[in-house]
Design a protein around this motif. Structure first.
Motif, PDB file in Angstrom:
ATOM      1  N   GLU A  81       0.999  -0.998   0.103  1.00 62.84           N
ATOM      2  CA  GLU A  81       0.412   0.076  -0.094  1.00 62.84           C
ATOM      3  C   GLU A  81       1.015   1.330   0.234  1.00 62.84           C
ATOM      4  O   GLU A  81       0.737   2.223  -0.369  1.00 62.84           O
ATOM      5  CB  GLU A  81      -1.057  -0.088   1.273  1.00 62.84           C
ATOM      6  CG  GLU A  81      -2.196  -0.703   0.793  1.00 62.84           C
ATOM      7  CD  GLU A  81      -2.962  -0.779   2.117  1.00 62.84           C
ATOM      8  OE1 GLU A  81      -2.738  -0.444   3.058  1.00 62.84           O
ATOM      9  OE2 GLU A  81      -3.619  -1.409   2.102  1.00 62.84           O
ATOM     10  N   ILE A  82       2.099   1.304   0.600  1.00 63.12           N
ATOM     11  CA  ILE A  82       2.974   2.609   0.595  1.00 63.12           C
ATOM     12  C   ILE A  82       3.534   2.256  -0.360  1.00 63.12           C
ATOM     13  O   ILE A  82       3.967   3.298  -0.976  1.00 63.12           O
ATOM     14  CB  ILE A  82       4.043   2.534   2.139  1.00 63.12           C
ATOM     15  CG1 ILE A  82       2.879   1.536   3.268  1.00 63.12           C
ATOM     16  CG2 ILE A  82       4.849   3.568   2.232  1.00 63.12           C
ATOM     17  CD1 ILE A  82       3.893   1.792   4.655  1.00 63.12           C
ATOM     18  N   TYR A  83       4.316   1.261  -0.700  1.00 63.80           N
ATOM     19  CA  TYR A  83       5.601   1.284  -1.965  1.00 63.80           C
ATOM     20  C   TYR A  83       4.950  -0.003  -2.950  1.00 63.80           C
ATOM     21  O   TYR A  83       5.160  -0.724  -3.009  1.00 63.80           O
ATOM     22  CB  TYR A  83       6.641   1.185  -1.580  1.00 63.80           C
ATOM     23  CG  TYR A  83       7.912   1.022  -2.930  1.00 63.80           C
ATOM     24  CD1 TYR A  83       8.265   2.422  -3.434  1.00 63.80           C
ATOM     25  CD2 TYR A  83       8.185   0.029  -3.444  1.00 63.80           C
ATOM     26  CE1 TYR A  83       8.944   2.569  -4.502  1.00 63.80           C
ATOM     27  CE2 TYR A  83       9.392  -0.069  -4.159  1.00 63.80           C
ATOM     28  CZ  TYR A  83       9.584   1.388  -4.446  1.00 63.80           C
ATOM     29  OH  TYR A  83      10.977   1.351  -5.008  1.00 63.80           O
ATOM     30  N   PRO A  84       3.248   0.082  -4.038  1.00 66.47           N
ATOM     31  CA  PRO A  84       2.900  -0.741  -4.872  1.00 66.47           C
ATOM     32  C   PRO A  84       4.031  -0.686  -5.692  1.00 66.47           C
ATOM     33  O   PRO A  84       3.120  -1.747  -6.444  1.00 66.47           O
ATOM     34  CB  PRO A  84       1.497  -0.055  -5.553  1.00 66.47           C
ATOM     35  CG  PRO A  84       2.666   1.360  -4.953  1.00 66.47           C
ATOM     36  CD  PRO A  84       3.309   1.864  -3.758  1.00 66.47           C
ATOM     37  N   ASN A  85       5.063  -0.480  -6.049  1.00 59.15           N
ATOM     38  CA  ASN A  85       6.470  -0.814  -7.613  1.00 59.15           C
ATOM     39  C   ASN A  85       7.094  -2.130  -6.558  1.00 59.15           C
ATOM     40  O   ASN A  85       8.408  -1.700  -7.240  1.00 59.15           O
ATOM     41  CB  ASN A  85       6.451  -0.040  -8.320  1.00 59.15           C
ATOM     42  CG  ASN A  85       4.753   1.165  -8.711  1.00 59.15           C
ATOM     43  OD1 ASN A  85       4.799   0.664  -8.753  1.00 59.15           O
ATOM     44  ND2 ASN A  85       5.389   2.361  -8.595  1.00 59.15           N
ATOM     45  N   SER A  86       6.945  -2.478  -5.510  1.00 55.51           N
ATOM     46  CA  SER A  86       8.529  -3.004  -5.675  1.00 55.51           C
ATOM     47  C   SER A  86       8.105  -4.741  -5.799  1.00 55.51           C
ATOM     48  O   SER A  86       7.020  -5.193  -5.648  1.00 55.51           O
ATOM     49  CB  SER A  86       8.957  -3.164  -4.429  1.00 55.51           C
ATOM     50  OG  SER A  86       9.979  -4.286  -3.797  1.00 55.51           O
ATOM     51  N   GLU A  87       8.669  -5.035  -7.199  1.00 58.23           N
ATOM     52  CA  GLU A  87       8.651  -6.768  -6.911  1.00 58.23           C
ATOM     53  C   GLU A  87       8.971  -7.673  -5.913  1.00 58.23           C
ATOM     54  O   GLU A  87       8.260  -8.459  -5.876  1.00 58.23           O
ATOM     55  CB  GLU A  87       9.858  -6.711  -7.887  1.00 58.23           C
ATOM     56  CG  GLU A  87      10.316  -8.476  -8.652  1.00 58.23           C
ATOM     57  CD  GLU A  87      11.256  -8.397  -8.848  1.00 58.23           C
ATOM     58  OE1 GLU A  87      12.076  -9.330  -9.734  1.00 58.23           O
ATOM     59  OE2 GLU A  87      12.482  -7.524  -8.898  1.00 58.23           O
ATOM     60  N   LYS A  88       9.666  -6.938  -5.155  1.00 56.58           N
ATOM     61  CA  LYS A  88      10.684  -8.407  -4.205  1.00 56.58           C
ATOM     62  C   LYS A  88       9.409  -7.989  -3.126  1.00 56.58           C
ATOM     63  O   LYS A  88       9.016  -9.729  -3.127  1.00 56.58           O
ATOM     64  CB  LYS A  88      11.429  -7.489  -3.101  1.00 56.58           C
ATOM     65  CG  LYS A  88      13.005  -7.142  -4.157  1.00 56.58           C
ATOM     66  CD  LYS A  88      14.066  -6.364  -3.683  1.00 56.58           C
ATOM     67  CE  LYS A  88      15.316  -6.528  -4.547  1.00 56.58           C
ATOM     68  NZ  LYS A  88      15.696  -7.891  -4.724  1.00 56.58           N
ATOM     69  N   ILE A  89       8.773  -7.074  -2.907  1.00 58.95           N
ATOM     70  CA  ILE A  89       7.435  -7.571  -2.071  1.00 58.95           C
ATOM     71  C   ILE A  89       6.058  -7.868  -2.603  1.00 58.95           C
ATOM     72  O   ILE A  89       5.614  -8.988  -1.783  1.00 58.95           O
ATOM     73  CB  ILE A  89       7.048  -6.427  -1.824  1.00 58.95           C
ATOM     74  CG1 ILE A  89       8.209  -5.111  -0.570  1.00 58.95           C
ATOM     75  CG2 ILE A  89       5.303  -6.054  -0.559  1.00 58.95           C
ATOM     76  CD1 ILE A  89       7.272  -3.456  -0.548  1.00 58.95           C
ATOM     77  N   TYR A  90       6.035  -8.095  -3.275  1.00 58.89           N
ATOM     78  CA  TYR A  90       4.824  -8.260  -4.234  1.00 58.89           C
ATOM     79  C   TYR A  90       5.316 -10.881  -4.137  1.00 58.89           C
ATOM     80  O   TYR A  90       4.381 -11.345  -3.882  1.00 58.89           O
ATOM     81  CB  TYR A  90       5.033  -8.483  -5.898  1.00 58.89           C
ATOM     82  CG  TYR A  90       3.940  -7.371  -5.947  1.00 58.89           C
ATOM     83  CD1 TYR A  90       2.316  -7.703  -6.217  1.00 58.89           C
ATOM     84  CD2 TYR A  90       4.142  -6.001  -6.604  1.00 58.89           C
ATOM     85  CE1 TYR A  90       1.324  -6.693  -5.761  1.00 58.89           C
ATOM     86  CE2 TYR A  90       3.348  -4.962  -6.761  1.00 58.89           C
ATOM     87  CZ  TYR A  90       1.710  -5.470  -6.112  1.00 58.89           C
ATOM     88  OH  TYR A  90       0.941  -4.159  -6.200  1.00 58.89           O
ATOM     89  N   SER A  91       6.564 -10.760  -4.280  1.00 59.56           N
ATOM     90  CA  SER A  91       7.124 -11.928  -4.916  1.00 59.56           C
ATOM     91  C   SER A  91       7.107 -12.383  -3.466  1.00 59.56           C
ATOM     92  O   SER A  91       6.706 -13.347  -3.168  1.00 59.56           O
ATOM     93  CB  SER A  91       8.359 -11.793  -5.197  1.00 59.56           C
ATOM     94  OG  SER A  91       8.881 -13.193  -4.611  1.00 59.56           O
TER      95      SER A  91
END
Length: 213
Positions: A81-91
């Motif tokens: 929600e804070i940083y929606p463009n992080s590949e690593k968090i989505y992973s």
């Protein structure tokens, strides 16, 4: 036979974790820790916001280590929600969802990660596991093959590809994939895994033999 596809993470610090599944094996990439030089995007995001997102990501990792997957999912979602463009968090979110057996959502999370970075072989490998967990074996095979194309030296994608073929009773394809995995495990010095694969291969080759009269 082989039990159903189940994502595993025996130790989040190691890139390869092994679990026995009947005839088969699973390999699972590690959770992604965020390193500021690697995940800062070319966009206006305050340092405070990035630090807050990193805090939630780290919290999710710690919750995963404790086996609290539902809470880990919430932490990763807060980070996004804070940083929606992080590949690593989505992973990381996809791994947590997989552990929580929310496979549809895990597939979506890994696909989101691939939209941001389509060159990450580990994400394709994780996507294949999530798809296989839904018995979508053809799609899982395609994901594992994408992972292999991106990193042909990593054994776990061949290994998981073999499991998918075994689930379809495609014995020769499974043997070919598992032999490729075995060669790469040998290159890594994973002798116990190499020996275990020998036994699996022996069982598979017997399935190709014509029935005795």
């Amino acid at each position: 036979m082989i039990s159903s596809f189940t994502p595993i993470l025996a130790n989040v610090y190691f890139p390869i974790a092994i679990l026995m599944l009947g005839l088969g094996l699973w390999g699972q990439p590690s959770l992604a820790y965020l390193c500021s030089p690697l995940w800062l995007a070319q966009e206006e995001t305050s340092n405070d916001a990035l630090e807050e997102a990193q805090k939630y990501n780290q919290q999710g990792i710690e919750l995963m280590k404790l086996g609290d997957y539902a809470e880990a999912v919430e932490a990763f979602q807060q980070a996004l929600e804070i940083y929606p463009n992080s590949e690593k968090i989505y992973s990381n979110l996809g791994i947590a969802l997989g552990h929580d057996r929310r496979f549809d959502e895990a597939v979506n999370a890994f696909q989101q990660a691939l939209e941001i970075n389509p060159q990450n072989w580990e994400t394709y490998n994780n996507l294949g596991i999530a798809l296989g967990s839904q018995e979508n074996y053809e799609q899982a095979i395609a994901a594992f093959q994408e992972a292999i194309d991106l990193n042909p030296d990593a054994p776990m994608s061949y290994h998981n590809l073999a499991v998918a073929y075994i689930k379809q009773e495609k014995w020769q394809e499974a043997i070919t994939a598992l032999e490729a995995a075995q060669e790469r495990y040998a290159n890594l010095g994973q002798i116990e895994v190499v020996e275990l694969i020998d036994r699996v291969l022996s069982d598979l080759r017997q399935k190709l033999e014509p029935p005795s009269s």
